[in-house]
Enzyme design. Sequence first.
Site, PDB file in Angstrom:
ATOM      1  N   ARG A 256       0.862  -1.187   0.000  1.00  0.00           N
ATOM      2  CA  ARG A 256       0.000   0.000   0.000  1.00  0.00           C
ATOM      3  C   ARG A 256       0.894   1.231   0.000  1.00  0.00           C
ATOM      4  NH1 ARG A 256      -1.203   2.514   4.660  1.00  0.00           N
ATOM      5  NH2 ARG A 256      -1.454   0.735   6.026  1.00  0.00           N
ATOM      6  N   HIS A 260      -3.657   4.155   4.960  1.00  0.00           N
ATOM      7  CA  HIS A 260      -4.697   3.129   5.105  1.00  0.00           C
ATOM      8  C   HIS A 260      -6.060   3.697   4.688  1.00  0.00           C
ATOM      9  CE1 HIS A 260      -7.310   0.163   6.936  1.00  0.00           C
ATOM     10  NE2 HIS A 260      -7.905   1.157   7.570  1.00  0.00           N
ATOM     11  N   TYR A 269       4.080   5.232  11.556  1.00  0.00           N
ATOM     12  CA  TYR A 269       4.470   3.840  11.801  1.00  0.00           C
ATOM     13  C   TYR A 269       5.350   3.236  10.700  1.00  0.00           C
ATOM     14  CZ  TYR A 269       0.327   3.186   8.851  1.00  0.00           C
ATOM     15  OH  TYR A 269      -0.594   3.266   7.827  1.00  0.00           O
TER      16      TYR A 269
END
Length: 361
Positions: A256, A260, A269
Amino acid sequence: MYLDRFDPLKGERLEILDAEGRVDEALRPDLPDGEVRRLYGWLHRVRAADRMALALQREGRMGTYAPMEGQEACQMAAAALGEADWLVPSYRETGAMWLRGVPLATLYRYWIGDERGSVWPGELQVLPVAIPVGSQALHAVGLAWALKLRKEPGAVLVFFGDGATSQGEVLEAMNFAGVFQTPTVFFCQNNQYAISVPRRRQTAARTIAQKAVAFGFPGIQIYGNDLFSVIGAVGEALDRARSGQGPALIEALTYRLGPHTTADDPTRYRDEAEVERMRPFDPLRRVRAYLEGKGLWSEADEEALAAEVRAEVERAVEETYAVPEPDPSVIFDHTYAALPPYLQRQKEELLGSLGGGAGRG
Ligand SMILES: Cc1ncc(C[n+]2csc(CCOP(=O)(O)OP(=O)(O)O)c2C)c(N)n1
């Protein structure tokens, strides 16, 4: 051809079209050049539609949206579906749903919070967006079981992410599918993260594909940024399912590139360097390299396609906002045949606070 040759327990993974656009001819699925060109067009469409949704969200014209950038080749799994088959998406399959016939304006309408975004024009064999992670796997197996019991043709392709494999529903669905040999193809888009949780925290198994062994059906790990592997493996799994040979699990390794959802900040993160390392594996680049290598694509084709796609997406945006906004009370209308009393009270309260009738949502 693929499912019995690539054993995830031996660390084997299917890759047919490499990052430079070279094809392993021995593994090549039956994908005529015209079809590769058509699907390349779809890869572009999906990317353009996705970027447009992000832009609309940033302008405050769309709600939270789950982008697909980097995962476009996986969306093309829907191109392997036949007439009688069903598509069961999660929330990241805008591309697959569009490819399967749901108008882009309808899908945008869903993401702007309009209930009519879950109503397809005509009879499409596509289930609506599923937000609860993994819930759709059970729907897919139920649907496939119904097809089998009624002796109806077709198979069911269900999408979910790596994180969803930590949910009981997905494992229960696979167990049931194995026991009852339902015509279900489980397609796990392993994009490496479940929001901020990396794949290694989802399972101690080396691959997700190998879990199929425990359920008694084949599993294969494929390179999900490779259109040829996606079409080849999904096509074969659907054929098996349709001909009564039961379910299969495909784990498509992808990445990805974006957040998200539009509510997520991935820099908290994962570092940017990781994302940059993944960019050269872009699923569009390798198909373009393939077509160019065969003399089937030029810079002029690319520009013409980009212009066509831009116009198509802009038309969809116009169409999305052209309809009058719905009455706010419709949010109560489609879940229950008879509204439970507590929701009836909420509906009346809402309508009362809005002056008793229609208003802007
Ligand atoms: C039952 C449930 N629990 C938690 C959430 C919140 N949530 C939304 S997406 C997500 C992560 C899912 O990751 P994955 O299955 O890998 O799919 P991806 O979003 O990466 O495509 C979570 C925990 C949810 N929607 N539903």
